[in-house]
Design a protein around this motif. Structure first.
Motif, short mmCIF file in Angstrom:
data_model
loop_
_atom_site.label_atom_id
_atom_site.label_comp_id
_atom_site.label_asym_id
_atom_site.label_seq_id
_atom_site.Cartn_x
_atom_site.Cartn_y
_atom_site.Cartn_z
N UNK A 1007 0.83 -1.21 0.00
CA UNK A 1007 0.00 0.00 0.00
C UNK A 1007 0.86 1.26 0.00
N UNK A 1008 2.15 1.05 -0.25
CA UNK A 1008 3.06 2.19 -0.12
C UNK A 1008 2.71 3.33 -1.06
N UNK A 1009 2.31 2.96 -2.30
CA UNK A 1009 1.99 4.01 -3.26
C UNK A 1009 0.86 4.89 -2.76
N UNK A 1010 -0.18 4.24 -2.33
CA UNK A 1010 -1.34 4.97 -1.82
C UNK A 1010 -0.96 5.78 -0.58
N UNK A 1011 -0.14 5.18 0.30
CA UNK A 1011 0.25 5.87 1.53
C UNK A 1011 1.14 7.07 1.22
N UNK A 1033 2.82 8.63 9.98
CA UNK A 1033 3.39 7.31 9.73
C UNK A 1033 2.27 6.27 9.79
N UNK A 1034 2.57 5.11 9.28
CA UNK A 1034 1.56 4.04 9.31
C UNK A 1034 2.28 2.71 9.41
N UNK A 1035 1.59 1.74 9.97
CA UNK A 1035 2.19 0.42 10.05
C UNK A 1035 1.35 -0.55 10.84
N UNK A 1036 1.87 -1.76 10.91
CA UNK A 1036 1.22 -2.79 11.73
C UNK A 1036 1.66 -2.58 13.18
N UNK A 1037 0.70 -2.64 14.09
CA UNK A 1037 1.04 -2.45 15.51
C UNK A 1037 1.61 -3.78 16.01
N UNK A 1038 2.90 -3.79 16.33
CA UNK A 1038 3.49 -5.05 16.79
C UNK A 1038 3.62 -5.13 18.30
N UNK A 1039 3.64 -3.98 18.98
CA UNK A 1039 3.58 -4.03 20.46
C UNK A 1039 2.76 -2.85 20.96
N UNK A 1083 -2.57 0.97 11.82
CA UNK A 1083 -3.01 2.33 12.14
C UNK A 1083 -2.18 3.35 11.38
N UNK A 1084 -2.77 4.53 11.25
CA UNK A 1084 -2.06 5.69 10.72
C UNK A 1084 -1.94 6.68 11.88
N UNK A 1085 -0.77 7.20 12.09
CA UNK A 1085 -0.54 8.08 13.23
C UNK A 1085 -0.07 9.44 12.73
N UNK A 1086 -0.74 10.49 13.17
CA UNK A 1086 -0.27 11.85 12.92
C UNK A 1086 0.33 12.37 14.21
N UNK A 1087 1.47 12.99 14.11
CA UNK A 1087 2.07 13.49 15.33
C UNK A 1087 3.33 14.29 15.07
N UNK A 1099 5.34 11.53 18.59
CA UNK A 1099 4.40 11.83 19.66
C UNK A 1099 3.03 11.98 19.02
N UNK A 1100 2.16 11.02 19.26
CA UNK A 1100 0.90 10.95 18.52
C UNK A 1100 -0.07 12.04 18.94
N UNK A 1101 -0.71 12.61 17.94
CA UNK A 1101 -1.82 13.52 18.21
C UNK A 1101 -3.14 12.92 17.76
N UNK A 1102 -3.05 12.09 16.75
CA UNK A 1102 -4.26 11.42 16.28
C UNK A 1102 -3.89 10.05 15.74
N UNK A 1103 -4.70 9.08 16.09
CA UNK A 1103 -4.47 7.71 15.61
C UNK A 1103 -5.73 7.27 14.86
N UNK A 1104 -5.54 6.78 13.64
CA UNK A 1104 -6.68 6.33 12.84
C UNK A 1104 -6.44 4.89 12.44
N UNK A 1105 -7.54 4.21 12.18
CA UNK A 1105 -7.36 2.87 11.63
C UNK A 1105 -7.03 3.01 10.15
N UNK A 1106 -6.27 2.04 9.65
CA UNK A 1106 -5.92 2.04 8.24
C UNK A 1106 -6.96 1.20 7.52
N UNK A 1107 -7.84 1.83 6.74
CA UNK A 1107 -8.92 1.05 6.14
C UNK A 1107 -8.40 0.16 5.02
N UNK A 1108 -9.26 -0.76 4.63
CA UNK A 1108 -8.92 -1.60 3.49
C UNK A 1108 -8.64 -3.03 3.91
N UNK A 1109 -8.46 -3.88 2.90
CA UNK A 1109 -8.23 -5.29 3.13
C UNK A 1109 -6.82 -5.50 3.68
N UNK A 1110 -6.72 -6.11 4.82
CA UNK A 1110 -5.40 -6.30 5.43
C UNK A 1110 -5.42 -7.55 6.28
N UNK A 1111 -4.27 -8.20 6.42
CA UNK A 1111 -4.25 -9.39 7.28
C UNK A 1111 -4.36 -9.01 8.73
#
Lengths: 1119, 512
Positions: A1007-1011, A1033-1039, A1083-1087, A1099-1111
């Motif tokens: 999804x890098x192009x879209x991101x 930034x965006x990514x899979x939450x691993x911890x 998630x997508x994080x603005x900060x 330092x996050x100011x807003x956290x959004x879910x990353x929509x779309x088909x994902x594992x």
């Protein structure tokens, strides 16, 4: 209060309560042993008996509390009995069980009780054991039986038959008829019959109250526990609840009034109490003696082997080491502990013989004797460690030696060795008492109070919460979150009961590694029970109770990293003909101060490295910049609650970076604190500070640490502090310096880390980092084969390895083993153990399915036209004459199709062959097909799915192939499939669903192009960005972490295809977006970007879910 | 909105399906309304449940015109009943159902294009076909309404409803539940497999080679494929409809007393009972609907313990009920409707006693209810509680003796087990008690006008419970009391109780 009375003195009291149960009767009583003692002290009881169901689980705590309160603790037990023949197949009678209260009169009685309980427990499944009266015969010396209403069970034993038999077994002097009066009509009728029966058999009558809770106010909790036991709720429990609230500990006056028509029964309690002289002070426990060759003395033998070991370890065997060892040996001999050291040495020798890695840790690493015997790997003389932290004459306690072993089978072998050596009744694991905690308590209470299940579920989750709890976010807040009002009556009751039930024992578990051993029979010291794990036996006490009762424990702790290290060494040292390097690497002789290791540590490239892989450690490493081994020791100890709570992390880092001058609270402390730049980081420093500043002895200093430690008591701390201040005053340390020393000791002792322990861990840190730096494929293979372990999920480990250039091959039934393996080309072939739902027996059958042959490159595949990847293991067929690159997710076509018939040797000829030889079922085959493990049978994953559906379905006579047509092996039929191949996204989703990881492109890469269009930066872009700028930034939450020391801040780690990024979420942002942060996998994080000393975070100011088909990517969450 | 796939020139569809999205609460009501609408167009109607009904529309062109005009007419008829329906018209039932469920407005599938029309629809559309397959070999829907009614009226058998009969045409009836569940489970598994294969539309499923599909999924696979192609698995099974047992009488002048009402009721009940007899049914629940002179409506329902159809008994029951619950004004119109049930059973086994005559029993219970009031008449049961003297009432019913084991034993001293028997006052009497040394010394009982010095005493017997109700504002439910058994100087033996919360004394009963 009765604290002035000496414990063995009953005085003028007339009534003693001889039948009380604690919450260690598990759901049949509602007060802790300490609660009972507290109430008894208020009522001025001189002695109380504790009789829990089928055990002495609560006796150590009862004994300890009673000693402190000046009350004599009488020991007893309610034995579960059944009639002869009950429960056997020979009789159709339903099993009828009753309980026989017995009281311990002497040590012989206690031994008999322990053996009876052990016999009952060890021969039956958990909770189903029972004894018969015949089995008591000959094993009841020193025990006194109380016969209550069960003595009237004429339908089983005839009129007076049971009492008659018990008198025969125990002797007339050791049987009492027990009457209780809970103001029931039926009970009164029974009491009359019992008194008559006692008179007929010339047995004395004794009055008790059958106490189940300390005070009348505990009755609701008792009723709730009854509901939990019966799996019902209060509205439905009916007559299973108590008749009234009379089973509390009543005062002597109340009991005398209650039994005013039976004064002799009341007086009999005192007479019987006088006879029950046994106390838990001396159980007769002895640690096993080591069989010294030629019958020599143990101390002398210990001296001999220590001397030999020291000469081996210390080269040269310098004077300082000689002096230290001699001092330690003298003390060991004086305290008669030589046997203990020899037995631990024997265990270590067994590990060496069996080629099992072992390393002593904890305070044992402060001992030069342990170092010389090979028990520990840290030189305490060289590191100037304090022996008194390990052993001191003043403490009068057994030393505590913990052995780290590889987790899994190897640790089990050591445990079984102990069982074999000391006998099944001579050794056992210590118990772990599982108590009601917030979550379990909420769930069970909610059910008992018949609260709405969905609300209870939600409440249980919010009550569990993260590690850290906001003071403002107390119960009210959480109730509101769950949609419950505290004003609602049931909720109010819930809250009250929830508070009461906290920390009450719920059931008995098994401690992870603590073993106790005994000279002779351990089952005469404490009852034994079977553990849920086959072949294990567990004592009824936890490790603290064992220590309190003077029983020595050896901790055999399983450490995943030890297992990984051992596996890695085996892989490295394997001959090159077997896929190894042919090297001869040994953990004890790793090259010291390897620059690659420190370079890796300094850049926090430590995913998978022992202890320093957590987010907090990785954030500290670039600031601490380790350059030598001692820096690793400091790093291990620095990110701990002690230094964090004591606010010592920043001063240390600032002094290390030269931003703050090095200073000491007092000049006399400079030698102690010099190594840590004037900042106390280790427990040993705390002890030395007390010894130097206040003139404490080693033992007194250790006493100080304990007083301020985890089980701190205000009274004890106050006394020690006075002593500490007085000692400092004598040495002229007063004013601000004294205050600073007291402050650092009091705040630090709670969570401080011993230097010896940190040093032991640091060795493993160095070893794991060394392997990661120099043998990455081996390192990751070993890590993957020992999952679960560590901080990160295998998916993260695989991606980290790939970023380091390690190549992986997908799971393939034709080539994969059960575990991951390194192929001759250096590629890690993933093991079948990662396939979700695949039974181990089936997976192992696949792994041994046939001869392995070298596999050639398919003729038509050369390289990926997009990324140039030539590794055919990363290239997968995706349709007729089409391929897919798992590196860059690129699909392309070639002119000729390379079918499976490429001359490669297979383990299995077809799916049918695979099914016949392994017994794989449809679900397992479908998962294997979806992850590409069956691609060899078709062209691609979907065609394999197409094949297996045909293979698992019986053909029936019509479609059964004739003699000239082989349904299974028709190649054209086998490969042809009308289904479309999976898309790249579908492949990744299938990988995560089927294995929890992917060796293909990271989901974010797709999804890098879209991101990029949305302005989302990659993890690798962050260090190059400007500090303070707004980023997305965006990514899979691993911890996800909310540490107790972070004041409500939440720390997320996001992973994308380039690496990981740290996100800091402020408490208010977390409150606002709790659901997204906790539940969303991407998630997508603005900060705002923060870059400090090479450490990058957003330092996050807003956290959004990353929509779309994902594992559904896995994460490790630390709440 | 009307969407027409192709404007045909000749009659195209044989079936129409009406579908409406309903909420769970109004599902039954909507289903009934749909069936009523369908019946106004065609006698061949098959209710499918879940807001759908299929009807055969052959021959309707002559009345309504072209096919889409039939659809429009159906939509208008539904709109008149405030229902917004989607209409699917096709040559096969399956295509009509799928289109009606998947689309809005009127969708007409030209004959021969069913497969092509269905092809772009997602696989989820197959879910709308649940209930349309043959029982035992297809995809049957388990109708739970029967089960619900059975549980409500457990003392009699219900006649099989049309909804549960609709599947029986293709084979012998099977037990509900497990057989259907197995089929449904197989279909669900097959659908999951199909999705795993990456198929997304009905067209993709329809395009798979049938033979190979059968090899992999068996008959379920081919069934799904035929459905995806819009082919019917069985013909429409018409629902003959439930016979209605309802009779009304509009009166020429209002009735405001019992005697003329009895005559009117006879006129209403006579044909109703005849019809019940013809159908071998009895009255399980009787609904009386009255229109009053005030234009208000007044309704009563009588739940009968045993199904019966005796005119005089029914009339008596209605009159008794109206005596205790008289309407507020004169009656202009009366309607009697009944919920039918199979004829009554008078003896359940040779080992049981014959049940009392249904008519006599029903009349007796009705008289008792009229006398005592609702909820004050029934069979006593001992609740599972320590509460002294606790007793519950359950509705009286006649049937085989239930095997009930509550594990509840009678409290000691309250039964004829050789001990004295306590006669309890259902409303305890106030008492005044003098205590001495913690025991009652003298007792005065106002309600009995007796009392005296205590000559013998036993107690206290203490019970308390349901503490959790205290905080719930249910103080009457919580109890905490002591009981004493006292022999007084007047020769009586009494059971006293002390409410420990209020300190009040009562006489609970006296001992024979």
């Amino acid at each position: 209060m009765a604290v002035e009375r000496r414990p063995n003195e009953i005085g003028t009291a007339v009534y003693l309560e001889l039948h009380a149960a604690s919450a260690f009767s598990f759901l049949t009583a509602a007060t802790s042993p300490e609660g009972l003692v507290e109430r008894a002290a208020v009522l001025d009881y001189p002695a109380v008996a504790l009789l829990d169901r089928d055990g002495v689980y609560g006796i150590p705590r009862f004994h300890r509390a009673a000693q402190a309160a000046g009350i004599r603790a009488i020991v007893g037990c309610e034995l579960t009995m059944h009639a002869e023949g009950d429960g056997t197949s020979a009789t159709t009678r339903p099993p009828w069980r009753w309980s026989l209260p017995v009281l311990v009169e002497s040590r012989t009685g206690y031994r008999n009780l322990c053996r009876l309980v052990s016999r009952m427990k060890l021969r039956a499944p958990k909770g189903q054991g029972a004894l018969t009266v015949s089995e008591l015969d000959g094993h009841v010396d020193g025990l006194v039986a109380l016969v209550g209403h069960v003595g009237l069970a004429t339908e089983r034993y005839g009129v007076g038959g049971l009492l008659d038999r018990l008198v025969g077994v125990f002797g007339r002097r050791h049987v009492y008829v027990e009457i209780q009066r809970h103001l029931h009509r039926e009970q009164e009728r029974e009491n009359e019959a019992l008194v008559t029966l006692a008179s007929a058999f010339r047995v004395p009558v004794v009055a008790t109250n059958g106490v189940r809770y300390a005070a009348p106010a505990d009755r609701p909790l008792f009723d709730v526990l009854t509901c939990i036991r019966h799996g019902t709720d209060l509205d439905r429990a009916g007559r299973r609840l108590s008749h009234n609230g009379e089973r509390y500990l009543k005062s002597e006056a109340d009991m005398r009034e209650l039994f005013r028509d039976h004064p002799a029964a009341v007086v009999a309690t005192r007479d019987l109490g006088d006879r029950l002289a046994f106390t838990m002070a001396d159980l007769g426990y002895r640690f096993p003696e080591y069989p010294v060759p030629d019958g020599g003395a143990m101390p002398a033998f210990l001296r001999q082997i220590t001397d030999v070991g020291a000469r081996e370890r210390y080269r040269p065997f310098h004077e300082a080491a000689r002096r230290q060892i001699a001092r330690e040996l003298d003390l060991i001999e004086k305290l008669d502990l030589a046997g203990y050291f020899l037995i631990v040495w024997d265990l270590v020798n067994f590990c060496r013989r069996e080629d099992i890695l072992v390393q002593g840790r904890g305070s044992a690493a402060n001992s030069a004797v342990c170092y010389s015997l090979g028990i520990t790997a840290v030189d305490p003389v060289g590191m100037d460690l304090l022996f008194e932290r390990f052993l001191s004459e003043e403490r009068g306690e057994w030393p505590d030696i913990d052995l780290d072993l590889p987790s899994g089978d190897r640790r089990e072998r050591v445990i079984q060795y102990v069982y074999e050596k000391y006998g099944r009744l001579g050794a056992a694991m210590t118990a772990n008492v599982i108590t009601y905690r917030s979550r379990s308590a909420a769930r069970e209470l909610g059910k008992a109070l018949a609260l709405d299940p969905s609300r209870v579920d939600h409440l249980a989750k919010v009550l569990h919460g993260f590690e850290w709890t906001d003071p403002e976010e107390r119960l009210d807040h959480r109730l509101r979150d769950a949609g419950l009002s505290r004003d609602a009556p049931r909720v109010r009751q819930f809250v009250e009961l929830w508070r009461q039930i906290q920390h009450l024992p719920r059931h008995l578990g098994q401690h992870s590694g603590g073993m106790v051993i005994c000279q002779g029979r351990l089952d005469e010291v404490v009852p034994l029970e079977p553990a849920s794990m086959p072949g294990r036996v567990v004592v009824q006490w936890d490790k603290d109770d064992c220590a309190e009762m003077g029983i020595v424990k050896v901790d055999l702790l399983g450490l995943g990293m030890m297992a990984a290290l051992q596996d890695a060494l085996e892989l490295i040292n394997r001959p090159s003909s077997h896929g190894g390097s042919g090297a001869s690497l040994d953990l004890a002789h790793l090259p010291p101060d390897d620059p690659a290791v420190y370079r890796m540590l300094q850049t926090a490239d430590t995913i998978g490295v022992f202890q320093v892989e957590s987010r907090a450690q990785m954030a500290t490493l670039p600031r601490l910049r380790p350059e030598r081994f001692y820096d690793i020791v400091v790093e291990v100890a620095l990110i701990r609650p002690g230094p964090i709570v004591g606010q010592m992390v920043h001063p240390y880092l600032d002094r290390r970076a030269g931003r703050q001058p090095v200073s000491y609270p007092h000049p006399s402390l400079e030698p102690i604190l010099r190594r840590t730049l004037g900042v106390p980081l280790f427990q040993e420093q705390l002890l030395r500070m007390a010894m130097t500043a206040a003139g404490f002895t080693g033992g007194e200093a250790e006493e100080l640490r304990r007083a301020f430690g985890f089980k701190r008591s205000v009274e004890r701390m106050r006394q020690i502090e006075v002593k500490l201040r007085a000692g400092m005053a004598r040495r002229g340390i007063e004013g601000e310096a004294a205050e600073e020393i007291v402050r650092s000791i009091s705040s630090f002792a709670l969570y401080g880390f011993p230097e010896s322990h940190a040093a032991s861990f640091a060795l493993i840190v160095y070893a794991s980092a060394f392997l990661k730096a120099h043998y990455p494929a081996v390192f990751y293979t070993a890590l993957l084969n020992n999952q679960p372990m560590g901080f990160y999920h295998p998916a993260t480990l695989v991606k980290d390895a790939q970023r380091r250039g390690v190549r992986f091959a997908c799971i393939d039934v034709q080539h994969s083993d059960w575990i991951c393996a390194i192929e001759p080309s250096g590629v890690i072939r993933l093991g079948l153990r990662f396939v979700a739902g695949l039974r181990e027996a089936v997976g192992r059958a696949m792994a041994t399915g046939g001869p392995r042959a070298s596999v050639g490159t398919p003729p038509s595949v050369r390289a990926c036209p997009k990324c140039g990847c030539e590794d055919w293991r990363m290239i997968e067929a995706s349709g007729p004459a089409a391929y897919y690159c798992s590196v860059c997710a690129h699909d392309w076509k070639v002119d000729t199709w390379a079918s499976g018939a490429d001359g490669r040797t297979r383990r299995f000829e077809s799916v049918e062959d695979l099914i016949i030889r392994t017994g794989a079922n449809r679900s397992e085959l479908a998962t294997l097909a979806e992850i590409g493990a069956l691609n060899d049978f078709g062209r691609d994953r979907r065609s394999a799915l197409w094949q297996i559906e045909r293979a698992v379905r019986p053909a029936g006579p019509l479609l059964t192939p004739g003699p000239d047509g082989d349904r299974a092996c028709d190649e054209n039929t086998r490969v042809a499939s009308p289904l479309l191949p999976m898309t790249s996204v579908e492949r990744v989703i299938a990988d995560y669903a089927g294995t929890g990881l992917t060796i293909g492109p990271h989901p974010m890469a797709m999804r890098r192009g879209e991101l990029a269009l949305r302005g989302v930066l990659r993890a690798t872009d962050l260090p190059d960005a400007r500090h303070g700028r707004r980023v997305r930034i965006a990514g899979a939450v691993i911890t996800r972490q909310r540490p107790g020391t972070a004041k409500g801040f939440v720390f997320l780690t996001l992973e994308d295809e380039t690496g990981i990024a740290n996100v800091i979420v402020r408490p208010e942002v977390f409150d606002r977006q709790r659901a997204i942060i906790i539940e969303e996998p991407f998630v997508v994080v603005d900060g705002t970007l923060q870059i400090q000393e090479g450490v990058t975070a957003v330092k996050a100011e807003r956290v959004e879910r990353l929509p779309g088909q994902a594992p559904r990517s896995p994460s490790h969450d630390f709440y | 909105m009307v969407s027409i796939v192709r404007e045909e020139t000749e009659p195209a569809g044989s079936y129409a399906c009406l579908a409406v999205r309903t909420s769970g609460d109004r599902r039954d009501e909507t289903d009934r309304a749909l069936v009523r609408i369908a019946r106004t167009f065609s006698p061949r109607v098959e209710p499918l449940g879940a807001g759908r009904v299929v009807l055969a529309i052959d021959g309707l062109e002559r009345r309504h015109g072209q096919t889409h005009a039939i659809g429009d007419a159906l939509r208008r008829a539904a709109a008149d009943r405030r229902l917004t329906v989607a209409v699917g018209i096709a040559a096969t039932r399956v295509a009509a159902i799928v289109m009606a469920t998947a689309r809005t407005g009127v969708t007409v599938v030209p004959p021969g294009t069913e497969a092509a029309s269905l092809a772009p629809l997602p696989l989820d559309a197959l879910e709308s076909l649940q209930g349309t397959g043959p029982r035992g070999a297809g995809w049957a829907r388990v109708d739970t309404r029967d089960a619900r009614r059975q549980s409500r009226h457990r003392h009699y058998r219900l006649a099989p409803s049309p909804a549960s009969m609709q599947f029986e045409v293709s084979g012998p009836r099977q037990d509900t539940g497990s057989g259907d569940a197995t089929v449904v489970s197989a279909v669900v598994t097959a659908c999951r497999t199909v999705r795993r294969w990456g198929l997304r539309t009905l067209g993709e499923l329809a395009a798979l080679p049938s033979g190979e599909l059968f090899e992999r999924l068996g008959s379920i696979g081919t069934m799904l494929q035929r459905l995806a192609r819009g082919q019917d698995l069985r013909p429409l099974v018409s629902d003959p409809g439930e016979p209605r047992f309802e009779q009304s009488l509009e009166l020429e002048w209002p009735i405001d007393c019992t005697e003329p009402l009895a005559f009117a009721l006879t006129r209403v009940l006579e044909p109703l009972c005849d019809r019940l007899e013809r159908h071998d049914r009895g009255v399980a629940v009787l609904h009386l609907r009255l229109r009053l002179v005030t234009r208000a409506r007044y309704e009563r329902s009588l739940d009968l313990p045993i199904p019966l159809r005796d005119l005089r008994t029914l009339r008596t029951l209605i009159l008794l009920d109206l005596e205790s619950h008289p309407p507020p004004a004169g009656i202009d119109e009366l309607t009697v409707a009944v919920d039918p049930a199979l004829a009554p059973v008078v003896r359940f086994s040779l080992l049981d006693r014959v049940c009392p005559a249904p008519e006599a029993l029903s009349t007796l219970l009705a008289r008792l209810r009229a006398l005592m009031g609702e909820n004050r008449c029934g069979a006593p049961v001992l609740p599972n509680s320590h509460r002294p003297g606790a007793m519950d009432l359950q509705p009286f019913w006649v049937g085989p003796a239930p095997v009930v084991s509550t594990g509840v034993r009678s409290p000691p001293g309250d039964g004829p087990d050789g001990c004295a028997v306590v006669r309890r006052f259902r409303v305890p009497l106030d008492a005044s008690v003098q205590m001495s040394r913690g025991q009652p010394a003298s007792v005065g009982v106002r309600g009995l006008g007796s009392g005296g010095r205590v000559v013998a005493v036993a107690g206290p017997w203490r019970t308390s419970g349901e503490w959790w109700r205290e905080a719930a504002g249910e103080a009457q439910a919580r109890w905490d009391r002591d009981e004493w058994d006292v022999a007084l100087s007047d020769g009586g033996i009494y059971r006293l109780s002390l409410d420990r919360d209020t300190g009040r004394w009562f006489v609970d009963g006296l001992v024979d």
